[in-house]
Design a protein around this motif. Structure first.
Motif, PDB file in Angstrom:
ATOM      1  N   ARG A   4       0.852  -1.188   0.000  1.00 12.68           N
ATOM      2  CA  ARG A   4       0.000   0.000   0.000  1.00 12.68           C
ATOM      3  C   ARG A   4       0.891   1.242   0.000  1.00 12.68           C
ATOM      4  N   VAL A   5       0.660   2.133  -0.937  1.00 12.46           N
ATOM      5  CA  VAL A   5       1.484   3.330  -1.090  1.00 12.46           C
ATOM      6  C   VAL A   5       0.591   4.529  -1.382  1.00 12.46           C
ATOM      7  N   GLU A   6       1.219   5.662  -1.617  1.00 12.70           N
ATOM      8  CA  GLU A   6       0.530   6.862  -2.094  1.00 12.70           C
ATOM      9  C   GLU A   6       1.191   7.297  -3.394  1.00 12.70           C
ATOM     10  N   ALA A   7       0.364   7.621  -4.383  1.00 14.15           N
ATOM     11  CA  ALA A   7       0.864   8.025  -5.694  1.00 14.15           C
ATOM     12  C   ALA A   7       0.390   9.435  -6.011  1.00 14.15           C
TER      13      ALA A   7
ATOM     14  N   TRP B  88      -1.610  13.559  -3.337  1.00 12.18           N
ATOM     15  CA  TRP B  88      -1.183  12.170  -3.166  1.00 12.18           C
ATOM     16  C   TRP B  88      -2.391  11.330  -2.795  1.00 12.18           C
ATOM     17  N   TYR B  89      -2.615  10.256  -3.557  1.00  8.48           N
ATOM     18  CA  TYR B  89      -3.776   9.394  -3.349  1.00  8.48           C
ATOM     19  C   TYR B  89      -3.326   7.978  -3.000  1.00  8.48           C
TER      20      TYR B  89
ATOM     21  N   SER C 205      -7.339  12.477   1.269  1.00  5.90           N
ATOM     22  CA  SER C 205      -6.116  12.584   0.473  1.00  5.90           C
ATOM     23  C   SER C 205      -5.931  13.953  -0.171  1.00  5.90           C
ATOM     24  N   VAL C 206      -7.017  14.632  -0.477  1.00  5.46           N
ATOM     25  CA  VAL C 206      -6.915  15.886  -1.228  1.00  5.46           C
ATOM     26  C   VAL C 206      -6.101  16.923  -0.468  1.00  5.46           C
ATOM     27  N   ASP C 207      -6.314  17.038   0.849  1.00  2.99           N
ATOM     28  CA  ASP C 207      -5.587  18.042   1.633  1.00  2.99           C
ATOM     29  C   ASP C 207      -4.748  17.440   2.757  1.00  2.99           C
ATOM     30  N   ASP C 208      -4.696  16.094   2.825  1.00  4.26           N
ATOM     31  CA  ASP C 208      -3.839  15.411   3.794  1.00  4.26           C
ATOM     32  C   ASP C 208      -4.256  15.695   5.235  1.00  4.26           C
ATOM     33  N   ARG C 209      -5.543  15.946   5.450  1.00  9.14           N
ATOM     34  CA  ARG C 209      -6.052  16.226   6.794  1.00  9.14           C
ATOM     35  C   ARG C 209      -7.052  15.152   7.208  1.00  9.14           C
TER      36      ARG C 209
END
Length: 250
Positions: A24-27, A33-34, A91-95
């Motif tokens: 599992r990662v973020e791209a 980053w999603y 994911s859109v704002d990392d909050r």
């Protein structure tokens, strides 16, 4: 379906940041980053991933793939159940936002409903945090996207890299241009406001006069002997010095 990346497989991954299928990662895509799952690593410079919630696969530069970013400690996966209230990373704002678990998926993810904006999304279980832990860590969620004057800051994620594709470079340039245009309009508005305030200060200069207290002659007299409407009533007559003939010396 790609099997969930186990802890044993994570330990076997290279310490230099290499990825393995199923991890599992973020791209990075469209300025954010999603969450995604590694499908394959065809070379030392590319990584094929499948974004969560989407069927298609994407081969991206290795620089556009990173390990999961978790600002808050994740909740124990075994304690995540359908219907529980939690805080889930957006994911859109990392909050993190208040959410409710709607469904547990066989790929090690969960479908949650964000109560803040009513959006459903498929997220890794690592994105789910306990509500109490999230509340204690709330100050760490705050991110400043502006400088001390209120102008937007161009994020590091928009820095054009040699490994970026032409399409990605074009998207970054458009986003940078949009930020600069917004800052220019804000600067022009600040200049207009400053000029207007300066002009208002100039035309109002000297208009303020010291208030002079005036008393009505029909006010109540200060003594019982005073009469209404008579100036200095009740104060008695003026005491003048007695006049006498002047004697000249001889």
């Amino acid at each position: 379906w790609v099997p969930f990346f186990s802890a044993a497989a994570a330990a076997a991954a290279p310490a230099t940041g290499g990825f393995l299928p199923g991890q599992r990662v973020e791209a990075f895509y469209a300025d954010a980053w999603y969450p995604a799952t590694v499908v394959a690593v065809p070379s030392d410079e590319e990584c094929t991933v499948r974004f969560l919630g989407y069927e298609g696969e994407s081969t991206l530069p290795l620089i556009s793939v990173r390990h999961l970013s978790l600002p808050q400690p994740p909740r124990d996966a075994a304690a995540v159940v359908v219907g529980m209230d939690c805080r889930a990373k957006w994911s859109v704002d990392d909050r993190y936002y208040d959410a409710c678990v709607q469904e547990l998926l066989p790929n090690g993810c969960a479908r949650v409903l964000y109560t803040y904006h009513g959006t459903e999304a498929e997220v890794p279980l690592e994105y789910i945090a306990d509500t109490e832990a999230a509340a204690k860590a709330a100050p760490r969620e705050k991110k400043s996207h502006t400088d001390e004057k209120g102008f937007l800051i161009i994020p590091e994620s928009l820095k054009i890299l040699p490994t970026d594709t032409d399409k990605m470079k074009e998207k970054k340039r458009k986003r940078i241009k949009s930020i600069k245009n917004t800052n220019r309009l804000k600067e022009q508005e600040m200049e207009r406001t400053a000029k207007q305030q300066s002009w208002n200060k100039f035309i109002n200069k000297g208009k303020v006069k010291k208030a002079v207290k005036s008393e009505s002659m029909f006010r109540s007299p200060e003594s019982v002997d005073g009469k209404v409407g008579v100036t200095n009533s009740g104060l008695g007559m003026t005491d003048y010095e007695k006049r006498k003939r002047h004697k000249f010396s001889t």
